[in-house]
Write a protein that holds these residues in place. Structure first.
Motif, PDB file in Angstrom:
ATOM      1  N   UNK A 162       0.834  -1.197   0.000  1.00  0.00           N
ATOM      2  CA  UNK A 162       0.000   0.000   0.000  1.00  0.00           C
ATOM      3  C   UNK A 162       0.867   1.245   0.000  1.00  0.00           C
ATOM      4  N   UNK A 163       1.831   1.273   0.932  1.00  0.00           N
ATOM      5  CA  UNK A 163       2.814   2.361   0.985  1.00  0.00           C
ATOM      6  C   UNK A 163       3.988   1.883   1.834  1.00  0.00           C
ATOM      7  N   UNK A 164       5.214   2.005   1.339  1.00  0.00           N
ATOM      8  CA  UNK A 164       6.372   1.477   2.078  1.00  0.00           C
ATOM      9  C   UNK A 164       6.568   2.084   3.458  1.00  0.00           C
ATOM     10  N   UNK A 165       6.154   3.351   3.627  1.00  0.00           N
ATOM     11  CA  UNK A 165       6.320   3.973   4.944  1.00  0.00           C
ATOM     12  C   UNK A 165       5.403   3.347   5.990  1.00  0.00           C
ATOM     13  N   UNK A 166       4.288   2.767   5.549  1.00  0.00           N
ATOM     14  CA  UNK A 166       3.420   2.055   6.492  1.00  0.00           C
ATOM     15  C   UNK A 166       4.129   0.819   7.023  1.00  0.00           C
ATOM     16  N   UNK A 167       4.784   0.098   6.126  1.00  0.00           N
ATOM     17  CA  UNK A 167       5.556  -1.060   6.553  1.00  0.00           C
ATOM     18  C   UNK A 167       6.706  -0.671   7.449  1.00  0.00           C
ATOM     19  N   UNK A 168       7.401   0.413   7.091  1.00  0.00           N
ATOM     20  CA  UNK A 168       8.516   0.889   7.905  1.00  0.00           C
ATOM     21  C   UNK A 168       8.035   1.262   9.299  1.00  0.00           C
ATOM     22  N   UNK A 169       6.860   1.868   9.387  1.00  0.00           N
ATOM     23  CA  UNK A 169       6.293   2.250  10.687  1.00  0.00           C
ATOM     24  C   UNK A 169       6.058   1.018  11.557  1.00  0.00           C
ATOM     25  N   UNK A 170       5.616  -0.089  10.945  1.00  0.00           N
ATOM     26  CA  UNK A 170       5.402  -1.324  11.705  1.00  0.00           C
ATOM     27  C   UNK A 170       6.729  -1.868  12.217  1.00  0.00           C
ATOM     28  N   UNK A 171       7.785  -1.777  11.403  1.00  0.00           N
ATOM     29  CA  UNK A 171       9.108  -2.224  11.846  1.00  0.00           C
ATOM     30  C   UNK A 171       9.572  -1.418  13.055  1.00  0.00           C
ATOM     31  N   UNK A 172       9.254  -0.126  13.038  1.00  0.00           N
ATOM     32  CA  UNK A 172       9.603   0.726  14.175  1.00  0.00           C
ATOM     33  C   UNK A 172       8.837   0.287  15.421  1.00  0.00           C
ATOM     34  N   UNK A 173       7.561  -0.061  15.244  1.00  0.00           N
ATOM     35  CA  UNK A 173       6.742  -0.518  16.375  1.00  0.00           C
ATOM     36  C   UNK A 173       7.338  -1.773  16.994  1.00  0.00           C
ATOM     37  N   UNK A 174       7.786  -2.713  16.159  1.00  0.00           N
ATOM     38  CA  UNK A 174       8.408  -3.934  16.672  1.00  0.00           C
ATOM     39  C   UNK A 174       9.643  -3.595  17.495  1.00  0.00           C
ATOM     40  N   UNK A 175      10.453  -2.659  16.985  1.00  0.00           N
ATOM     41  CA  UNK A 175      11.650  -2.257  17.724  1.00  0.00           C
ATOM     42  C   UNK A 175      11.292  -1.638  19.068  1.00  0.00           C
ATOM     43  N   UNK A 176      10.221  -0.828  19.097  1.00  0.00           N
ATOM     44  CA  UNK A 176       9.778  -0.207  20.348  1.00  0.00           C
ATOM     45  C   UNK A 176       9.332  -1.275  21.341  1.00  0.00           C
ATOM     46  N   UNK A 177       8.615  -2.280  20.851  1.00  0.00           N
ATOM     47  CA  UNK A 177       8.142  -3.357  21.725  1.00  0.00           C
ATOM     48  C   UNK A 177       9.314  -4.063  22.398  1.00  0.00           C
ATOM     49  N   UNK A 178      10.368  -4.340  21.626  1.00  0.00           N
ATOM     50  CA  UNK A 178      11.526  -5.047  22.169  1.00  0.00           C
ATOM     51  C   UNK A 178      12.473  -4.138  22.928  1.00  0.00           C
TER      52      UNK A 178
END
Length: 205
Positions: A162-178
């Motif tokens: 849909x948009x690469x920045x949406x995927x990048x945002x999810x990767x950031x969320x995973x990093x925040x979780x860990x």
């Protein structure tokens, strides 16, 4: 087998990975702040990957702190994890150089997904080695964060279409979780170490 050599090798590989990533940040020829602007995407990519490598090093350290032995299966599982982490500099550089274009961001997500799967496999093999009722298994727990990360990586990769920045945002969320320290694991790992030391003392006597 003792775990010392595996830990030392893993630490060395992770240190090299970080070194390679920072070398990918090319020094601009200009002397003004404007000359740094083309490097912004590469720098943001570097920051995220540095955090990820730091997270893996931190959690790998805690997990091995709770373990007291390894075998051939664990050694190969650890090598499998290091293989995917060794691709992080390439994926990071490609994503940064192309300013978060779709395919580079997807590849970055795939590398992180496979690293997450590899870490989960390593944890499960260590659990099998120590026993499901062992102190190590109790320290590791059900690894819900590991399973959640895999699901989120898959979601992030899908959102890239849909948009690469949406995927990048999810990767950031995973990093925040860990990034949030797991106090319970640290406390259990300390307990495991005390039990292992007590067991070693008893066996020596």
């Amino acid at each position: 087998m003792t775990k010392g050599r595996m830990e030392a090798f893993s630490d060395g590989v992770l240190a090299i990975i970080i070194t390679i990533m920072v070398l990918e940040l090319k020094v601009p020829h200009g002397e003004s702040l404007a000359s740094l602007q083309p490097l912004l995407a590469a720098f943001v990519s570097y920051i995220l990957s540095f955090i990820y490598v730091g997270i893996y090093w931190n959690n790998h350290h805690h997990m091995m702190h709770a373990a007291h032995k390894v075998n051939g299966t664990v050694l190969w599982s650890n090598a499998h994890l290091l293989f995917w982490l060794s691709l992080v500099p390439f994926a990071t550089g490609w994503m940064g150089e192309n300013h978060f274009a779709k395919m580079p961001v997807i590849l970055y997500g795939v590398v992180m997904l496979m690293a997450g799967v590899a870490y989960y496999i390593l944890a499960q093999n260590l659990t099998s080695l120590h026993g499901k009722d062992s102190a190590f298994a109790k320290a590791l727990g059900r690894d819900r964060k590991g399973l959640l990360s895999v699901v989120l990586y898959l979601l992030g990769i899908s959102l890239c279409f849909l948009h690469p920045l949406l995927g990048f945002a999810v990767y950031v969320i995973v990093a925040v979780i860990w990034f949030i320290p797991d106090k319970r694991f640290e406390e259990k790992a300390t307990t495991v170490q005390a039990l292992n030391e007590r067991k070693a003392t008893t066996e020596s006597v």
